[in-house]
Design an enzyme around this catalytic site. Structure first.
Site, PDB file in Angstrom:
ATOM      1  CB  ILE A   1      -0.988  -0.003   1.189  1.00 21.86           C
ATOM      2  CG1 ILE A   1      -1.989  -1.167   1.004  1.00 21.86           C
ATOM      3  CG2 ILE A   1      -1.730   1.353   1.291  1.00 21.86           C
ATOM      4  CD1 ILE A   1      -3.152  -1.192   1.941  1.00 21.86           C
ATOM      5  N   GLY A   2       0.914   1.890  -1.121  1.00 23.78           N
ATOM      6  CA  GLY A   2       1.676   3.133  -1.214  1.00 23.78           C
ATOM      7  C   GLY A   2       3.078   3.088  -1.773  1.00 23.78           C
TER       8      GLY A   2
ATOM      9  CB  CYS B   1       1.361   4.820  -5.632  1.00 28.72           C
ATOM     10  SG  CYS B   1       0.537   4.796  -4.075  1.00 28.72           S
TER      11      CYS B   1
ATOM     12  CB  THR C   1      -1.831   5.744  -1.443  1.00 26.36           C
ATOM     13  OG1 THR C   1      -2.603   5.370  -2.575  1.00 26.36           O
ATOM     14  CG2 THR C   1      -2.548   5.329  -0.176  1.00 26.36           C
TER      15      THR C   1
ATOM     16  N   GLY D   1      -0.802   6.172 -12.809  1.00 25.02           N
ATOM     17  CA  GLY D   1      -1.445   5.309 -11.833  1.00 25.02           C
ATOM     18  C   GLY D   1      -2.876   5.015 -12.258  1.00 25.02           C
TER      19      GLY D   1
ATOM     20  CE1 TYR E   1     -15.887   7.920  -3.760  1.00 25.32           C
ATOM     21  CE2 TYR E   1     -17.503   8.824  -5.286  1.00 25.32           C
ATOM     22  CZ  TYR E   1     -16.667   7.800  -4.891  1.00 25.32           C
ATOM     23  OH  TYR E   1     -16.595   6.670  -5.641  1.00 25.32           O
TER      24      TYR E   1
END
Ligand code: 5GP
Length: 366
Positions: free
Chosen positions: A201-202, A207, A209, A289, A306
């Site tokens: 993740i990341g 990326c 994130t 990405g 959102y």
């Protein structure tokens, strides 16, 4: 003088404690690829050409067996292409085909390149339309045995249920699922029917994130911890993202990854989608990405209000045929194995001792 009796003071302590904000902190140091190097070890290997990079795995839930070099092109629409699969599969490397091809595209690919089907997965998000399309592809292409279920955040209960649903529909397909970065979620996804868990993740090259959300986990530590959890259940993991050179790929395997997935390292080649751009006499290709503005505009007409875009768009120098890059990565990996005395890729993690470093290489001419 104000005097408070000890019993009275003690009786007040829990109240004070309860009023303090609760902060949970794991203060153990977590590492990235850049923080370590392999310690060389005495070896009886004569040449790197003796090193066997192929692995054979039998998957926990599908019970199917895979043999090949466990490197995967990411299911991004630039790298997870049919053209990429044609070259990679010749070397027994794997391609997670992106989810934007139509059922018709798949049928044509399967008819003209049946030899590639052993080394490709069909990707899907977790929406209803995604699932319908996945079912249609798998029905249209029966020899296709791999499914890649890919969501940005593999921690949602909804995703766990989705994995169970897909497992229910396809008991014999090998399911890759992610992304997560911690052992307990690796276990939950494996117990829900996934065979291979995508970890990361990341760390990705495009990326954002970690910048947009502050969420992430240094990739080397994530791989070490998640491999341990997966292997305890006879499951497997993919180290997904963060490899910027062949040495990083070797480190991911050394840390215990069964497979390594790459996006940025495969970007900019002939086999990637998109046109070559010429600027000031130099050639580039666009790489972005899958949740960047570029991808969202292309596929869903823009970034929903959102959500923030969590991906970058970059122009990478055009790099020609991906064959050269594959040779570079496999050559590096074979060399790592000879430095630590691993005759096979399978032995690399057992032969690995990482040393923590403060510098990877000289910056003199960089
Ligand atoms: P790379 O090899 O380029 O460092 O990482 C590739 C991985 O980055 C992909 O397999 C995927 O997991 C991740 N990725 C791709 N696009 C995006 C994006 O737009 N946002 C985020 N957060 N990750 C992405």
């Amino acid at each position: 003088m104000l005097s408070v009796s000890l019993p009275l003071l003690l009786s007040r302590l829990p109240t004070v404690k309860a009023a303090m904000p609760r902060l949970d902190m794991d203060a153990d140091l977590k590492l990235d690829f850049k923080d370590v190097l392999f310690r060389p070890k005495r070896s009886s290997l004569k040449s790197r050409s003796e090193v066997d990079l192929q692995r054979t795995f039998t998957f926990r839930n599908s019970k199917q067996t895979y043999t090949g070099i466990p490197i995967i092109a990411a299911n991004m629409d630039t790298t997870g292409t049919f053209e990429m699969a044609q070259v990679l599969s010749k070397h027994t490397l794997f391609t997670a085909i992106h989810k934007h091809y139509s059922v018709e595209d798949w049928k044509n690919f399967a008819a003209s390149h049946p030899e590639c089907l052993e080394h490709v997965a069909a990707s899907s998000g977790s929406g209803n339309a995604d699932l319908e399309k996945l079912c249609a592809i798998l029905e249209a292409v029966p020899p296709l045995k791999y499914i890649c279920l890919d969501v940005a955040n593999g921690y949602s209960e909804y995703f766990v249920e989705f994995v169970k649903t897909v497992r229910g529909k396809f008991p014999k397909h090998t399911i890759m699922a992610g992304n997560v970065v911690t052992g307990e979620m690796v276990e939950e996804l494996i117990l829900s029917g996934a065979d291979i868990i995508k970890v990361g993740i990341g760390p990705g090259s495009v990326c954002t994130t970690r910048i947009k959300t502050g969420v992430g986990y240094p990739q080397l530590s994530a791989v070490i911890e998640c491999a341990d959890s997966a292997h305890g259940l006879k499951g497997h993991i993919i180290s997904d993202g963060g490899c910027s050179c062949p040495g990083d790929v070797a480190k991911a395997f050394g840390a215990g990854a069964d497979f390594v997935m790459m996006g940025g390292m495969l970007a900019g080649h002939d086999q990637c989608s998109g046109e070559v751009i010429e600027k000031n006499g130099k050639k580039y290709k666009l790489f972005y990405g899958m949740s960047s503005d570029t991808a969202m505009k292309k596929y869903v007409g823009g970034v929903a209000e959102y959500r923030a875009s969590e991906g970058r768009t970059v122009e990478v120098p055009y790099r020609g045929d991906v064959e050269n890059t594959i040779r570079d990565v496999l050559g590096g990996l074979r060399s790592t194995c000879t430095y630590v005395g691993a005759a096979k890729l399978k032995e690399l993690s057992r032969r690995t001792t990482f040393i923590r470093v403060t510098q990877q290489s000289s910056h003199m001419f960089a």
